[in-house]
Design an enzyme around this catalytic site. Sequence first.
Site, PDB file in Angstrom:
ATOM      1  N   GLN A  68      31.998  38.239  32.310  1.00 62.37           N
ATOM      2  CA  GLN A  68      31.341  39.332  31.599  1.00 62.37           C
ATOM      3  C   GLN A  68      30.679  38.856  30.307  1.00 62.37           C
ATOM      4  O   GLN A  68      30.963  37.769  29.802  1.00 62.37           O
ATOM      5  CB  GLN A  68      32.363  40.415  31.250  1.00 62.37           C
ATOM      6  N   HIS A  69      29.808  39.694  29.779  1.00 56.94           N
ATOM      7  CA  HIS A  69      29.267  39.632  28.419  1.00 56.94           C
ATOM      8  C   HIS A  69      28.183  38.575  28.172  1.00 56.94           C
ATOM      9  O   HIS A  69      27.459  38.671  27.189  1.00 56.94           O
ATOM     10  CB  HIS A  69      30.368  39.387  27.377  1.00 56.94           C
ATOM     11  N   ASP A 227      33.711  39.998  36.331  1.00 56.28           N
ATOM     12  CA  ASP A 227      34.860  39.361  36.968  1.00 56.28           C
ATOM     13  C   ASP A 227      36.105  40.240  36.980  1.00 56.28           C
ATOM     14  O   ASP A 227      36.837  40.280  37.983  1.00 56.28           O
ATOM     15  CB  ASP A 227      35.157  38.003  36.333  1.00 56.28           C
TER      16      ASP A 227
END
Length: 468
Positions: A68-69, A227
């Site tokens: 992520q991110h 994820d």
Amino acid sequence: MLVAGVDSSTQSTKVLLCQAQNGAVVGQASAPHPDGTECDPERWWEALTAAGRGLLDRADAIGVAAQQHGMVVLDETGRVIRPALLWNDMRSAPQAAALIAELGGPAEWAGQTGSVPTASFTVTKLRWLAEHEPASAERTAHVLLPHDWLTWRLTGWDGGVGGSVEPTTDRGDASGTGYFSPALSTWLPEFAAVALGHPVGLPRLAAPAEIVGRTPGGAALSAGTGDNMGAALGLGVGLGEVVVSIGTSGTAYAVAAEPAADESGLVAGFADATGRFLPLVATVNAARILTVTARMLGTDTEGLSRLALAAPAGAGGLTLLPYLDGERSPNRPDATGVLRGMTSTNTTPENLARAAVEALLCSLADAIDNLADTGITAQQVILIGGGARSEAVRRIAPAVFGVPVTVPQPAEYVALGAARQAAWALSGATSPPDWPLPGSSAEYIAEPVPLVRERYAALRDATTGWGS
């Protein structure tokens, strides 16, 4: 029919090829990523190509779950401008604080985006880019997440945003950006624009079971996800079940019917991959606590486990605060590790190993407590991730968490969740297919040892405000 699930994590790409009907794995492979807190997305593509060789071309559908991110910035032609800043890059901590103050404070952020952003969130990385690489920020026309970019590449795209295939994302991964509303399932483009300094293109939001494109070979591509959302889907987590994952990062999360909005910032109010919600607490330091301590003791993680189990609960008075690389929960980006309680008699390899395992678990127990503050009380914990392979972690966890612990058979649950999403998209059904978990689960119980958490909490609170 066969479906493929991809897990593009911080450290590697893993590909599973599964039977669409029941999730049985018929093939798998992996390829490494470079280490670090930023990465050229082309390295992910190279790893996916290597791991997917002989697997992806056999799949009728493919799903991608990824870390992520991560901030993937593209110019007007769709070309990557700079290496992606990853979730574990803490350099944007000052920008996170500034954005929170600028846009109404923690309560406003939690109400609008479901989360109070830390340095991990994409929105803070956009502000860092604007301040430290203004030429790159000015060129930025689009921003994607890692799974968005990889799904786009799988369509055969090779440059050109104006092409026939539009970049897409899903609610789950979008909810970790800091410019998306999980409650309303819509982008908040003004948040991204304020961070970057000008409006920026965002991927189209796809429905959970949507086919968003096809590979040149004709395989359907599902929406993909982050994820943690992928792992929840792979595990088949039901409403209210609490999962603790010990990987590169540590996470505690649960599937919920209602959105979370924790203004303390400890609980991220994410969406999941099915149309529901995934309140989550993430720690920067997790499995690495074990590997670093093992290295200090001249052993490996199996040796560390044996040493830890040879020491008493409480590690003879040693308490480790494991914020080795800064920390996100609590939000202490400049923190370092602290070892307290050393004497001439308790500084043994066994006690240090035990202190490391207890520190890891106390940090995650704090995360479980944070979920409880939003109304999700753990009756038991499902423990997964590489760190859950440690026998010491398994046996000590229920004593620290205070509830029974279930450890499913080790499996690539993120990739399995991505494959399950692909099967769902292929089926056209209203809900994901029912896949049994691979193998059997192990159950662990132990008497709680409150002193371990009490000492940990005392050290955690005593070091508030400490810098590097």
